[in-house]
Design a protein around this motif. Structure first.
Motif, PDB file in Angstrom:
ATOM      1  N   UNK A   1       0.881  -1.167   0.000  1.00 44.45           N
ATOM      2  CA  UNK A   1       0.000   0.000   0.000  1.00 44.45           C
ATOM      3  C   UNK A   1       0.923   1.222   0.000  1.00 44.45           C
ATOM      4  N   UNK A   2       1.333   1.600  -1.201  1.00 41.47           N
ATOM      5  CA  UNK A   2       2.301   2.688  -1.347  1.00 41.47           C
ATOM      6  C   UNK A   2       2.340   3.075  -2.822  1.00 41.47           C
ATOM      7  N   UNK A   3       3.016   4.175  -3.107  1.00 43.19           N
ATOM      8  CA  UNK A   3       3.205   4.545  -4.508  1.00 43.19           C
ATOM      9  C   UNK A   3       4.664   4.947  -4.722  1.00 43.19           C
ATOM     10  N   UNK A   4       5.091   4.877  -5.976  1.00 41.13           N
ATOM     11  CA  UNK A   4       6.484   5.161  -6.285  1.00 41.13           C
ATOM     12  C   UNK A   4       6.672   5.669  -7.716  1.00 41.13           C
ATOM     13  N   UNK A   5       5.589   5.777  -8.463  1.00 43.83           N
ATOM     14  CA  UNK A   5       5.717   6.180  -9.865  1.00 43.83           C
ATOM     15  C   UNK A   5       4.750   7.336 -10.144  1.00 43.83           C
ATOM     16  N   UNK A   6       5.245   8.318 -10.900  1.00 44.91           N
ATOM     17  CA  UNK A   6       4.408   9.455 -11.256  1.00 44.91           C
ATOM     18  C   UNK A   6       4.949  10.085 -12.533  1.00 44.91           C
ATOM     19  N   UNK A   7       4.088  10.251 -13.509  1.00 43.03           N
ATOM     20  CA  UNK A   7       4.444  10.946 -14.754  1.00 43.03           C
ATOM     21  C   UNK A   7       5.697  10.356 -15.402  1.00 43.03           C
ATOM     22  N   UNK A   8       5.821   9.040 -15.353  1.00 45.92           N
ATOM     23  CA  UNK A   8       6.919   8.380 -16.067  1.00 45.92           C
ATOM     24  C   UNK A   8       8.198   8.230 -15.273  1.00 45.92           C
ATOM     25  N   UNK A   9       8.280   8.857 -14.106  1.00 43.79           N
ATOM     26  CA  UNK A   9       9.475   8.705 -13.270  1.00 43.79           C
ATOM     27  C   UNK A   9       9.181   7.746 -12.125  1.00 43.79           C
ATOM     28  N   UNK A  10      10.245   7.042 -11.692  1.00 46.12           N
ATOM     29  CA  UNK A  10      10.119   6.094 -10.591  1.00 46.12           C
ATOM     30  C   UNK A  10      10.908   6.632  -9.402  1.00 46.12           C
ATOM     31  N   UNK A  11      10.276   6.659  -8.245  1.00 45.32           N
ATOM     32  CA  UNK A  11      10.921   7.146  -7.023  1.00 45.32           C
ATOM     33  C   UNK A  11      11.109   5.936  -6.116  1.00 45.32           C
ATOM     34  N   UNK A  12      12.380   5.625  -5.846  1.00 46.49           N
ATOM     35  CA  UNK A  12      12.681   4.329  -5.240  1.00 46.49           C
ATOM     36  C   UNK A  12      12.419   4.324  -3.738  1.00 46.49           C
ATOM     37  N   UNK A  13      11.150   4.449  -3.388  1.00 45.65           N
ATOM     38  CA  UNK A  13      10.749   4.327  -1.994  1.00 45.65           C
ATOM     39  C   UNK A  13       9.271   3.952  -1.978  1.00 45.65           C
ATOM     40  N   UNK A  14       8.767   3.658  -0.806  1.00 44.52           N
ATOM     41  CA  UNK A  14       7.351   3.325  -0.664  1.00 44.52           C
ATOM     42  C   UNK A  14       6.668   4.547  -0.060  1.00 44.52           C
ATOM     43  N   UNK A  15       6.093   5.383  -0.924  1.00 45.10           N
ATOM     44  CA  UNK A  15       5.586   6.691  -0.503  1.00 45.10           C
ATOM     45  C   UNK A  15       4.166   6.566   0.056  1.00 45.10           C
ATOM     46  N   UNK A  16       3.788   7.499   0.944  1.00 44.40           N
ATOM     47  CA  UNK A  16       2.532   7.336   1.694  1.00 44.40           C
ATOM     48  C   UNK A  16       1.299   7.629   0.844  1.00 44.40           C
ATOM     49  N   UNK A  17       0.244   6.889   1.113  1.00 41.99           N
ATOM     50  CA  UNK A  17      -1.016   7.033   0.384  1.00 41.99           C
ATOM     51  C   UNK A  17      -2.009   7.778   1.276  1.00 41.99           C
ATOM     52  N   UNK A  18      -2.564   8.888   0.814  1.00 38.70           N
ATOM     53  CA  UNK A  18      -3.642   9.525   1.591  1.00 38.70           C
ATOM     54  C   UNK A  18      -4.824   8.559   1.719  1.00 38.70           C
TER      55      UNK A  18
ATOM     56  N   UNK B   1       0.762  -5.233   1.569  1.00 39.17           N
ATOM     57  CA  UNK B   1       1.480  -4.991   2.826  1.00 39.17           C
ATOM     58  C   UNK B   1       1.153  -3.611   3.392  1.00 39.17           C
ATOM     59  N   UNK B   2       0.912  -3.591   4.704  1.00 47.45           N
ATOM     60  CA  UNK B   2       0.711  -2.313   5.404  1.00 47.45           C
ATOM     61  C   UNK B   2       2.038  -1.542   5.457  1.00 47.45           C
ATOM     62  N   UNK B   3       1.974  -0.217   5.355  1.00 49.75           N
ATOM     63  CA  UNK B   3       3.218   0.559   5.214  1.00 49.75           C
ATOM     64  C   UNK B   3       3.844   0.984   6.544  1.00 49.75           C
ATOM     65  N   UNK B   4       5.141   1.294   6.453  1.00 52.10           N
ATOM     66  CA  UNK B   4       5.810   2.095   7.490  1.00 52.10           C
ATOM     67  C   UNK B   4       5.596   3.556   7.119  1.00 52.10           C
TER      68      UNK B   4
END
Lengths: 284, 253
Positions: A98-115, A142-145
């Motif tokens: 339960x996270x995001x890491x991709x936006x507008x074609x770029x990948x951000x190598x972390x598990x970012x928080x979901x509102x 998986x539940x996030x940190x």
């Protein structure tokens, strides 16, 4: 022939440096978990050795790059790679976050928080559904940190996950260390959180170590997977694992990776905790 | 209230620049710093894993600074971090403090090629004996196997590369010039071999569109020290060339 998991199996993560020792008899753990993206190359020695591992161990494929928690649909190319890997390995479990890491074609190598909003819930459910349809099987989420408290949240995380399970039929990968970290960092009631999760949907436990960043105000627990599991997490695990005795357990250790013997000792601690047997702490 | 996508864009802007992450709905500054550091540090570590010799030449601190700058401007497009850093050597070329150390990017390119080759698809190599048995070898259209790369170095880094591989102290590079290398995976092992410019030119002509006989008609240039036959022998011996799409056996009467 894919290998299946025995009830209550205990496993560790797969690291290249441990492959030779893992292939020796006797097998030191019940199963291995691999990060999907590390094995999505077209060929070569890494994949050849993976096939040897797959012949010897039940596997869990754990994705870190599908970005299910974002507004975008899963990248079809990356989803195709996951489908191919899962078809090739026929793992016992397939999981994502339960996270995001991709936006507008770029990948951000972390598990970012979901509102945690109704909008996010609908989008995550859509994304989980797309992946499950493509895989033709159930995905564990998986539940996030978490390190930030989002004021826009309108749902509790446990309620969000319960509704995600209800809408998509997905399962949960309950990372007890993540739950502990988030409870500390967000001032959340850990026991209430664990009690509110749909226990019937838990298909795997994760355990790992974490560190404390005392430079932050207030101090933050950091999910670095770089050490042994802490006693508070063991205590919750012992209770949950006895409530769900068939659920397999995976010990993660991704930074400051220890010797295989040390990692296996941590897995043995998990067995002891679930059996209610006192087990002495092991040094680093 | 903005949509999830809009919020994500503001969150990423805060990841790229701490000064923009001041809106309260993105979260607390110390927590945002954890995500920002995770993104940056994980990419620096991915580059350090991919380019150990480059790191040894630049030193840990300079490498981390250069890798951090690269990561900030070049987020990966692909979650498979084994492929991250394709443009890192070009990036190092553009750093003014490295103007007198261009051989570092030669080493960086060799490391990138080695990694690419180690993860490339498997395909059998064309054996010289099978080519010799073919009734019309000059009519075959040949191409490199996926697990091969040609790297054009601008310095003679053969001795330096050997020292780095052996774990010894780096030695100065040799003379500047045109120093092609072929990087080839065969039987599970990756080999890196300096080759002649002439061999490089034949390699470039064997691109899957030109018959072998035509490709071998290369004009000699000043300094060429090999024949076309010798260059072909080098490519075959290294296992660079793949078996043609139409199996040789099928062409055999």
């Amino acid at each position: 022939m894919p290998l299946s998991l025995d009830p209550g199996a205990v496993g560790i993560g797969l690291k290249h440096r441990h492959v030779d020792a893992l292939l020796a008899e006797p097998r030191p753990v019940d199963f291995l978990e691999l990060h999907a993206e590390n094995y999505m190359g077209a060929g070569g020695p890494v994949r050849e050795r993976l096939h040897a591992i797959a012949a010897a161990y039940p596997l869990s494929v754990h994705g870190v790059g599908m970005s299910l928690g974002g507004a975008e649909r899963p990248d079809p190319v990356h989803l195709g790679r996951l489908v191919a890997l899962v078809e090739e390995l026929a793992p016992a479990r397939v999981s994502e976050h339960l996270a995001w890491s991709r936006l507008d074609g770029d990948f951000y190598n972390d598990l970012l928080p979901v509102p945690l909003t109704e909008e996010s819930l609908a989008l995550v459910a859509r994304n989980v559904d797309i992946v499950q349809q493509a895989l033709g099987r159930r995905l564990l989420i998986e539940n996030p940190s978490l390190y930030v408290r989002l004021e826009m949240n309108t749902l509790d995380e446990a309620d969000f996950l319960a509704e995600l399970v209800a809408r998509t039929g997905c399962g949960l990968l309950l990372d007890i260390n993540n739950a502990y970290i988030s409870a500390h960092n967000l001032g959340r009631d850990l026991e209430a959180y664990l009690a509110a999760l749909p226990g019937h949907a838990v298909g795997e436990f994760h355990l790992a170590g974490h560190s404390l960043d005392t430079a932050a105000t207030p101090p933050l627990r950091i999910d670095d997977h770089g050490g042994p599991v802490c006693d508070d997490v063991w205590a919750r695990y012992a209770r949950l694992a006895r409530q769900h005795p068939a659920v397999p357990t995976l010990i993660e250790w991704d930074t400051r990776v220890p010797s295989l013997d040390r990692w296996v000792a941590e897995a043995e601690r998990a067995r002891a905790h679930r059996a209610g047997i006192p087990y002495p702490a092991v040094g680093q | 209230m903005d949509t999830l996508a809009d919020w994500q864009r503001r969150f990423i802007a805060a990841m790229r620049d701490p000064a923009t992450g001041t809106e309260a709905d993105l979260g607390q500054p110390d927590g945002l710093a954890v995500y920002r550091n995770n993104i940056r540090q994980s990419l620096i570590e991915a580059l350090a894993t991919a380019f150990p010799h480059t790191r040894a030449l630049l030193g840990e601190h300079y490498f981390a600074a250069a890798a951090g700058d690269y990561a900030r401007g070049h987020p990966p497009a692909d979650p498979r971090l084994m492929h991250y850093g394709a443009g890192f050597a070009d990036f190092l070329d553009g750093l003014p403090p490295l103007a007198d150390y261009r051989y570092v990017s030669d080493v960086c390119r060799l490391e990138r090629a080695r990694l690419d080759v180690s993860h490339a698809a498997e395909a059998p190599a064309l054996e010289a004996s099978r080519l010799a048995e073919h009734p019309d070898p000059e009519g075959l259209v040949l191409a490199p196997r996926p697990a091969t790369r040609l790297v054009s170095c601008r310095h003679d880094v053969a001795n330096l590369w050997r020292r780095l591989e052996d774990g010894g102290d780096p030695v100065p590079p040799g003379e500047a010039g045109d120093w092609p290398w072929l990087v080839v995976r065969r039987h599970g092992r990756v080999g890196l071999t300096p080759v002649s410019p002439f061999t490089r030119r034949l390699h470039e002509r064997l691109d899957g569109t030109t018959a072998l006989g035509e490709a071998l008609m290369i004009d000699f240039e000043a300094g060429d020290d090999a024949t076309a036959g010798e260059a072909l022998g080098t490519l075959l011996a290294l296992g660079v060339l793949g078996v043609p799409a139409a199996p040789i056996e099928e062409d055999t009467p």
